[in-house]
Scaffold this motif. Structure first.
Motif, PDB file in Angstrom:
ATOM      1  N   ASP A  75       0.659  -1.116   0.169  1.00 17.64           N
ATOM      2  CA  ASP A  75      -0.134  -0.226  -0.255  1.00 17.64           C
ATOM      3  C   ASP A  75       0.971   0.916   0.494  1.00 17.64           C
ATOM      4  N   ILE A  76       2.540   1.021   0.168  1.00 16.73           N
ATOM      5  CA  ILE A  76       2.962   2.414  -0.708  1.00 16.73           C
ATOM      6  C   ILE A  76       4.061   1.798  -1.087  1.00 16.73           C
ATOM      7  N   VAL A  77       4.084   2.868  -2.671  1.00 17.03           N
ATOM      8  CA  VAL A  77       4.823   2.726  -3.067  1.00 17.03           C
ATOM      9  C   VAL A  77       6.113   3.840  -3.673  1.00 17.03           C
ATOM     10  N   VAL A  78       7.195   3.401  -3.255  1.00 20.15           N
ATOM     11  CA  VAL A  78       7.969   4.750  -3.575  1.00 20.15           C
ATOM     12  C   VAL A  78       9.642   4.574  -4.421  1.00 20.15           C
ATOM     13  N   ALA A  79       9.102   6.013  -4.905  1.00 22.72           N
ATOM     14  CA  ALA A  79       9.716   5.226  -7.152  1.00 22.72           C
ATOM     15  C   ALA A  79      11.120   6.201  -6.505  1.00 22.72           C
ATOM     16  N   ASN A  80      12.300   5.538  -6.573  1.00 23.04           N
ATOM     17  CA  ASN A  80      13.903   6.189  -6.000  1.00 23.04           C
ATOM     18  C   ASN A  80      14.505   5.937  -6.762  1.00 23.04           C
ATOM     19  N   ALA A  81      15.017   4.691  -7.611  1.00 21.83           N
ATOM     20  CA  ALA A  81      16.107   3.959  -8.087  1.00 21.83           C
ATOM     21  C   ALA A  81      15.852   5.658  -8.983  1.00 21.83           C
ATOM     22  N   ALA A  82      17.783   6.209  -9.016  1.00 19.57           N
ATOM     23  CA  ALA A  82      17.919   6.784  -9.766  1.00 19.57           C
ATOM     24  C   ALA A  82      19.382   6.847 -10.042  1.00 19.57           C
ATOM     25  N   GLU A  83      19.928   7.600 -11.065  1.00 18.23           N
ATOM     26  CA  GLU A  83      21.136   7.504 -11.652  1.00 18.23           C
ATOM     27  C   GLU A  83      21.374   9.261 -12.099  1.00 18.23           C
ATOM     28  N   ALA A  84      23.163  10.177 -11.427  1.00 20.94           N
ATOM     29  CA  ALA A  84      23.296  10.395 -12.055  1.00 20.94           C
ATOM     30  C   ALA A  84      23.689  10.945 -13.599  1.00 20.94           C
TER      31      ALA A  84
END
Length: 237
Positions: A75-84
């Protein structure tokens, strides 16, 4: 569930939410980092995870399927994956496509599928948290791709909140300022990061996790639409 949950901000978010009683599922691109993060998560709570490159086709759906199999839903989705990313003039087509796929397309696909899954339970609802960046305001010559993507997340998050609000799903955007993490290497090595954190010129990943916890624990009628967290001594906007 937290993408990019094996290091940095994502790891800090996963550890804090696990310590508060949430069952978490994390993703990361390196199995060693995933295993290390899960060991820490399991010291304070319950968690599972998988190593996947979310910039690759179909891997967002694989990640979501793995999360459902492992923890039975979310019930919680955290979209965080990232690169410079480098400046546009310094990137070839493959690098541009990779940056957009991981830093932007992954967010859209994750939000779409996550909202569909959480909305399947009627009024149960849920939360989608998008981790952006204050780089959205850093419009320098070397920030073209990364700043453009992060600026795009601002508009996306506002429109998505309005789209999903009637379905009981809240959408929030968190924009950290300069934060200590692996993403800062090699420009800012570990010893320099510690020095800057000590001078309040850089945040710790745990500072962002506290902000995420804050917005998730507000009454369901309230949405923290955009939360900007900056070091006290950071220059600029």
């Amino acid at each position: 569930m937290v993408t990019g949950g094996s290091t940095g901000i994502g790891r800090a978010i996963a550890v804090l939410l696990a310590s508060e009683g949430a069952t978490v599922f994390i993703g990361g691109s390196d199995q060693g980092h995933v295993d290390d993060a899960l060991a820490r998560i399991r010291e304070v709570g319950t968690g599972e995870g998988i190593a996947l490159d979310l910039s690759q086709e179909n891997n967002v759906s694989r990640f979501l399927a793995a999360a459902t199999d492992a923890i039975g839903g979310y019930d919680i989705v955290v979209a965080n994956a990232a690169e410079a990313a480098e400046g546009l003039s310094d990137m070839d087509e493959a690098a541009v496509r990779h940056a957009v796929s991981l830093n932007f397309t992954q967010y859209l696909l994750l939000a779409r599928a996550g909202a569909e899954a959480m909305g399947a339970d009627g009024d149960a609802g849920g939360d989608i948290v998008l981790i952006g960046s204050m780089s959205a305001y850093a419009l320098g010559p070397k920030s073209t791709v990364y700043a453009g993507i992060k600026h795009g997340l601002q508009g996306f998050s506002i429109a998505l909140r309005r789209e999903l609000g009637p379905k009981g799903i809240r959408v929030a955007l968190v924009e950290p300022g300069l934060t200590g993490s692996d993403m800062q290497y090699p420009d800012i090595p570990a010893d320099k990061q510690r020095e800057m954190i000590g001078k309040d010129e850089m945040l710790r990943a745990e500072d962002i996790a506290v902000g995420v916890h804050y917005l998730l624990t507000q009454p369901r009628r309230a949405v923290i639409q955009r939360l900007t967290i900056a070091p006290r001594m950071q220059d600029g906007e």
